[in-house]
Design a protein around this motif. Structure first.
Motif, PDB file in Angstrom:
ATOM      1  N   ARG A 231       3.168  22.074 115.680  1.00 54.77           N
ATOM      2  CA  ARG A 231       2.802  23.867 115.608  1.00 54.77           C
ATOM      3  C   ARG A 231       1.219  23.748 114.683  1.00 54.77           C
ATOM      4  O   ARG A 231       1.371  22.716 114.427  1.00 54.77           O
ATOM      5  CB  ARG A 231       3.361  24.222 114.909  1.00 54.77           C
ATOM      6  CG  ARG A 231       5.299  24.715 116.246  1.00 54.77           C
ATOM      7  CD  ARG A 231       6.053  25.635 115.665  1.00 54.77           C
ATOM      8  NE  ARG A 231       6.781  25.963 116.149  1.00 54.77           N
ATOM      9  CZ  ARG A 231       7.479  26.118 117.587  1.00 54.77           C
ATOM     10  NH1 ARG A 231       6.041  26.418 118.091  1.00 54.77           N
ATOM     11  NH2 ARG A 231       8.487  26.285 118.099  1.00 54.77           N
ATOM     12  N   LEU A 232       0.798  24.695 114.861  1.00 58.78           N
ATOM     13  CA  LEU A 232      -0.118  24.427 113.989  1.00 58.78           C
ATOM     14  C   LEU A 232      -0.115  25.525 112.736  1.00 58.78           C
ATOM     15  O   LEU A 232       0.851  26.740 112.226  1.00 58.78           O
ATOM     16  CB  LEU A 232      -1.140  26.501 114.710  1.00 58.78           C
ATOM     17  CG  LEU A 232      -2.201  26.666 114.281  1.00 58.78           C
ATOM     18  CD1 LEU A 232      -3.890  25.439 114.167  1.00 58.78           C
ATOM     19  CD2 LEU A 232      -2.882  27.979 114.717  1.00 58.78           C
TER      20      LEU A 232
ATOM     21  N   THR B  89      -1.869  26.591 109.295  1.00 55.54           N
ATOM     22  CA  THR B  89      -3.397  27.598 108.671  1.00 55.54           C
ATOM     23  C   THR B  89      -3.249  27.984 107.344  1.00 55.54           C
ATOM     24  O   THR B  89      -1.731  27.835 106.873  1.00 55.54           O
ATOM     25  CB  THR B  89      -3.500  28.959 109.234  1.00 55.54           C
ATOM     26  OG1 THR B  89      -2.729  29.400 109.116  1.00 55.54           O
ATOM     27  CG2 THR B  89      -3.887  28.220 110.956  1.00 55.54           C
TER      28      THR B  89
ATOM     29  N   TRP C 196      -2.011  38.871 111.619  1.00 56.82           N
ATOM     30  CA  TRP C 196      -1.801  38.418 112.562  1.00 56.82           C
ATOM     31  C   TRP C 196      -2.718  38.705 113.914  1.00 56.82           C
ATOM     32  O   TRP C 196      -3.730  38.537 114.529  1.00 56.82           O
ATOM     33  CB  TRP C 196      -0.414  37.233 113.580  1.00 56.82           C
ATOM     34  CG  TRP C 196      -0.784  36.610 115.125  1.00 56.82           C
ATOM     35  CD1 TRP C 196      -1.529  35.595 114.870  1.00 56.82           C
ATOM     36  CD2 TRP C 196      -0.355  37.189 115.773  1.00 56.82           C
ATOM     37  NE1 TRP C 196      -1.145  35.127 116.349  1.00 56.82           N
ATOM     38  CE2 TRP C 196      -1.313  36.478 117.038  1.00 56.82           C
ATOM     39  CE3 TRP C 196      -0.072  38.594 116.171  1.00 56.82           C
ATOM     40  CZ2 TRP C 196      -0.521  37.198 118.331  1.00 56.82           C
ATOM     41  CZ3 TRP C 196       0.248  38.729 117.825  1.00 56.82           C
ATOM     42  CH2 TRP C 196      -0.181  38.087 118.998  1.00 56.82           C
TER      43      TRP C 196
ATOM     44  N   ARG D 161      -5.759  38.823 115.490  1.00 54.93           N
ATOM     45  CA  ARG D 161      -6.325  39.112 117.290  1.00 54.93           C
ATOM     46  C   ARG D 161      -6.981  39.698 117.992  1.00 54.93           C
ATOM     47  O   ARG D 161      -8.064  39.826 118.685  1.00 54.93           O
ATOM     48  CB  ARG D 161      -4.751  38.992 117.903  1.00 54.93           C
ATOM     49  CG  ARG D 161      -4.783  38.668 118.943  1.00 54.93           C
ATOM     50  CD  ARG D 161      -3.249  38.781 120.007  1.00 54.93           C
ATOM     51  NE  ARG D 161      -3.566  38.456 121.091  1.00 54.93           N
ATOM     52  CZ  ARG D 161      -3.201  39.215 122.665  1.00 54.93           C
ATOM     53  NH1 ARG D 161      -3.792  40.735 122.686  1.00 54.93           N
ATOM     54  NH2 ARG D 161      -3.577  38.813 123.835  1.00 54.93           N
TER      55      ARG D 161
ATOM     56  N   TRP E   8       3.028  28.537 111.811  1.00 53.03           N
ATOM     57  CA  TRP E   8       2.966  29.368 113.075  1.00 53.03           C
ATOM     58  C   TRP E   8       3.892  28.669 113.667  1.00 53.03           C
ATOM     59  O   TRP E   8       4.510  27.581 114.527  1.00 53.03           O
ATOM     60  CB  TRP E   8       1.947  29.838 113.358  1.00 53.03           C
ATOM     61  CG  TRP E   8       0.912  29.896 112.847  1.00 53.03           C
ATOM     62  CD1 TRP E   8      -0.542  29.542 111.466  1.00 53.03           C
ATOM     63  CD2 TRP E   8       0.474  31.608 112.791  1.00 53.03           C
ATOM     64  NE1 TRP E   8      -1.067  30.638 111.077  1.00 53.03           N
ATOM     65  CE2 TRP E   8      -0.460  31.502 111.481  1.00 53.03           C
ATOM     66  CE3 TRP E   8       1.265  32.732 112.118  1.00 53.03           C
ATOM     67  CZ2 TRP E   8      -0.808  32.863 110.879  1.00 53.03           C
ATOM     68  CZ3 TRP E   8       1.621  34.288 112.343  1.00 53.03           C
ATOM     69  CH2 TRP E   8       0.218  34.026 110.781  1.00 53.03           C
TER      70      TRP E   8
ATOM     71  N   LEU F 164       4.346  29.887 124.807  1.00 53.51           N
ATOM     72  CA  LEU F 164       3.461  29.138 124.963  1.00 53.51           C
ATOM     73  C   LEU F 164       3.238  28.150 125.895  1.00 53.51           C
ATOM     74  O   LEU F 164       2.681  27.016 126.361  1.00 53.51           O
ATOM     75  CB  LEU F 164       3.273  27.855 123.874  1.00 53.51           C
ATOM     76  CG  LEU F 164       3.164  28.764 122.373  1.00 53.51           C
ATOM     77  CD1 LEU F 164       4.179  27.718 120.799  1.00 53.51           C
ATOM     78  CD2 LEU F 164       1.974  29.249 122.189  1.00 53.51           C
TER      79      LEU F 164
ATOM     80  N   PRO G  81      -4.752  23.992 120.420  1.00 55.69           N
ATOM     81  CA  PRO G  81      -3.674  24.851 119.966  1.00 55.69           C
ATOM     82  C   PRO G  81      -3.886  26.445 118.832  1.00 55.69           C
ATOM     83  O   PRO G  81      -3.511  27.115 119.207  1.00 55.69           O
ATOM     84  CB  PRO G  81      -2.753  24.163 119.091  1.00 55.69           C
ATOM     85  CG  PRO G  81      -3.070  22.710 119.092  1.00 55.69           C
ATOM     86  CD  PRO G  81      -4.494  22.868 120.139  1.00 55.69           C
ATOM     87  N   LEU G  82      -5.544  25.861 118.075  1.00 54.69           N
ATOM     88  CA  LEU G  82      -5.587  27.116 117.748  1.00 54.69           C
ATOM     89  C   LEU G  82      -6.781  28.312 118.804  1.00 54.69           C
ATOM     90  O   LEU G  82      -5.741  29.736 118.079  1.00 54.69           O
ATOM     91  CB  LEU G  82      -7.017  26.859 116.975  1.00 54.69           C
ATOM     92  CG  LEU G  82      -7.444  28.016 115.531  1.00 54.69           C
ATOM     93  CD1 LEU G  82      -7.825  26.562 114.551  1.00 54.69           C
ATOM     94  CD2 LEU G  82      -8.349  28.834 115.898  1.00 54.69           C
TER      95      LEU G  82
ATOM     96  N   TRP H 114      -2.915  30.387 119.506  1.00 49.93           N
ATOM     97  CA  TRP H 114      -2.366  30.983 118.089  1.00 49.93           C
ATOM     98  C   TRP H 114      -2.513  32.850 118.433  1.00 49.93           C
ATOM     99  O   TRP H 114      -1.940  33.227 118.380  1.00 49.93           O
ATOM    100  CB  TRP H 114      -3.093  30.550 117.181  1.00 49.93           C
ATOM    101  CG  TRP H 114      -2.602  30.462 116.149  1.00 49.93           C
ATOM    102  CD1 TRP H 114      -1.697  31.370 115.281  1.00 49.93           C
ATOM    103  CD2 TRP H 114      -3.230  31.795 115.389  1.00 49.93           C
ATOM    104  NE1 TRP H 114      -1.662  32.016 113.980  1.00 49.93           N
ATOM    105  CE2 TRP H 114      -2.983  32.329 114.490  1.00 49.93           C
ATOM    106  CE3 TRP H 114      -4.993  31.893 115.037  1.00 49.93           C
ATOM    107  CZ2 TRP H 114      -3.151  33.522 112.935  1.00 49.93           C
ATOM    108  CZ3 TRP H 114      -5.073  32.865 113.982  1.00 49.93           C
ATOM    109  CH2 TRP H 114      -5.093  32.808 112.989  1.00 49.93           C
TER     110      TRP H 114
ATOM    111  N   GLY I 164       1.374  34.414 122.654  1.00 45.98           N
ATOM    112  CA  GLY I 164       2.211  34.959 120.748  1.00 45.98           C
ATOM    113  C   GLY I 164       2.976  36.038 122.160  1.00 45.98           C
ATOM    114  O   GLY I 164       3.481  36.271 123.268  1.00 45.98           O
TER     115      GLY I 164
ATOM    116  N   THR J 157       3.025  35.216 117.400  1.00 44.52           N
ATOM    117  CA  THR J 157       2.969  35.034 117.060  1.00 44.52           C
ATOM    118  C   THR J 157       3.275  35.877 116.226  1.00 44.52           C
ATOM    119  O   THR J 157       2.767  36.205 115.492  1.00 44.52           O
ATOM    120  CB  THR J 157       2.142  33.749 117.190  1.00 44.52           C
ATOM    121  OG1 THR J 157       1.341  33.093 118.794  1.00 44.52           O
ATOM    122  CG2 THR J 157       2.070  32.826 116.051  1.00 44.52           C
TER     123      THR J 157
END
Length: 449
Positions: A53-54, A56, A328, A332, A384, A391, A398-399, A402, A406, A408
């Motif tokens: 998974r991502l 950050t 998040w 977005r 995340w 997904l 992956p970014l 993200w 979702g 997410t």
């Protein structure tokens, strides 16, 4: 031996630094080291697999009003523009007290953690009773949340031509004495601080020129940051023209606030030349995408401001306009607003994430330690999580997935090296009792009992 090792992750370390299949090591409250395939990680007391998974940096919320979650989706105000919305809710907020501020802050911080936020400011400008910000620091300390209190203030009541009722307005001497007290008690300018204080007269509508100038003088004397709302509503132009004979930005400049220690919320209605001037002065701006869309008042053009050299962060704004506290979601929506305004080629997940991390850290004057995962940074990060269904088919980036897929949520949120969200659930044992008390306080504030 390090404390925590996160492995098998797509790491977003900082601008233009990502490590597919990477690992990140945490020692106490700091990032110890990072690496990728072929680079053996150090031994660790605890190993967390990210399962591809991502990961950050923790997101940074650069503008918020936490107490407003006591009046979320308040039915009489859901279809109002900004000024009548405020005039409808101010009478309810006169009921704020120590217990309601503690519980609303606690709930807000937990909600922010679930949305991947590890550092948040809060602009607390309604003070019907003394020492309310002390309760916010108590909540932050009980949770382990990195908190930047902004001591807001209002001096101009309705009878003086402002918006708020007298019950939430204070005189200048009372405000400045409390600002001095809070800075002395809670502001930690040192490395790895968990609590800091800024000064924030609320807006030109409700704060006098006197309190703006006194706040500037104290900020310069104590080396504090400054924050306010600016150019949020078109009626602000008419107000400033009638009272000061100039635009909001011109009055802001006349008072000496246009300087690098200042960050401003919204900034929706400046002229092009005013944007260039605040860029040159080093002022930072917070875009609040969801709140601005919900209230129907437009939104700052974040991409244009970034191109002109302004450091732009993101904020949830009030929990009674946004009605949520998910950074998040803000990230977005910032991406979507940028694409609507400038086309799909102009804005992707990486630009939006940069605003939510580095941009927010810049607003708070904290770029050295938060908003990135370079070795030596504060150990504030997020693994995340989205469902396998959401997904499915997202295989190449992956970014981008993200934000484009979702919803997410934070599967794991770590602040200062401590796990505060695990398996998508907060770790605070007291949360159930806090939520029950919050429900009681919300009914009291909304006068439903």
């Amino acid at each position: 031996m390090i404390d925590i090792l996160i492995c098998d992750a797509h790491l977003y370390i900082d601008r233009e630094w990502e490590i597919p299949g990477g690992w990140i090591a945490i020692e106490k409250d700091r990032i110890h080291s990072v690496g990728g395939p072929g680079q053996p990680p150090p031994p660790a007391a605890r190993v967390i697999s990210a399962h591809g998974r991502l990961v950050t940096p923790g997101l940074v919320n650069a503008h918020h009003h936490m107490y407003q979650n006591l009046t979320r989706s308040y039915a009489p105000a859901t279809r109002m523009r900004l000024l009548p919305w405020l005039q409808t809710l101010y009478p309810l907020w006169t009921g704020l007290d120590a217990d309601s501020v503690f519980t609303s802050s606690y709930v807000a911080m937990v909600e922010l953690l679930l949305g991947g936020c590890t550092t948040s400011m809060d602009h607390m400008y309604v003070h019907p009773r003394p020492r309310l910000i002390d309760e916010q620091f108590r909540a932050a300390r009980e949770i382990g949340f990195r908190f930047y209190a902004t001591r807001g203030s209002m001096t101009r009541a309705q009878e003086d031509g402002g918006l708020p009722p007298t019950a939430v307005v204070q005189d200048e001497d009372t405000i400045m004495a409390d600002c001095e007290r809070l800075a002395s008690a809670y502001h930690d300018p040192g490395p790895g601080a968990m609590g800091r204080v800024a000064l924030g007269p609320v807006s030109l509508f409700s704060a006098s020129e006197g309190i703006m100038r006194k706040s500037l003088a104290m900020a310069e004397r104590l080396d504090l940051r400054l924050h306010t709302h600016l150019a949020e509503d078109m009626e602000e132009d008419d107000y400033c023209l009638s009272l000061y004979g100039c635009t909001p930005t011109e009055q802001f400049e006349r008072m000496g606030w246009s300087c690098p220690r200042t960050w401003i919320a919204h900034y929706i209605y400046p002229s092009s030349s005013e944007i260039d001037r605040i860029a040159g002065a080093g002022v930072s701006v917070v875009q609040c995408p969801s709140s601005n869309m919900m209230i129907g008042g437009g939104s700052a053009d974040a991409l244009d401001m970034r191109e002109r050299g302004i450091r732009v962060g993101l904020g949830c704004n009030g929990s009674a306009t946004t009605d949520h506290a998910s950074m998040w979601m803000e990230t977005r929506n910032a991406m979507l607003l940028g694409r609507i305004s400038h086309g799909p080629q102009a804005m992707g997940a990486r630009e939006a994430l940069d605003m939510a991390t580095r941009g927010g850290a810049a607003c708070l004057g904290w770029e050295d330690e938060i908003g990135h995962l370079r070795p030596g940074a504060c150990a504030d990060l997020v693994i995340w999580h989205a469902s396998d269904v959401a997904l499915a088919g997202a295989l190449t980036d992956p970014l981008e997935a993200w934000l484009r897929c979702g919803p997410t949520v934070a599967g794991t949120t770590i602040v200062a090296g401590k796990v505060l969200v695990e398996n998508c659930e907060p770790t605070m044992a007291a949360l159930g009792d806090i939520l029950r008390e919050h429900a009681r306080q919300a009914r009291r504030i909304q006068r439903l009992d």
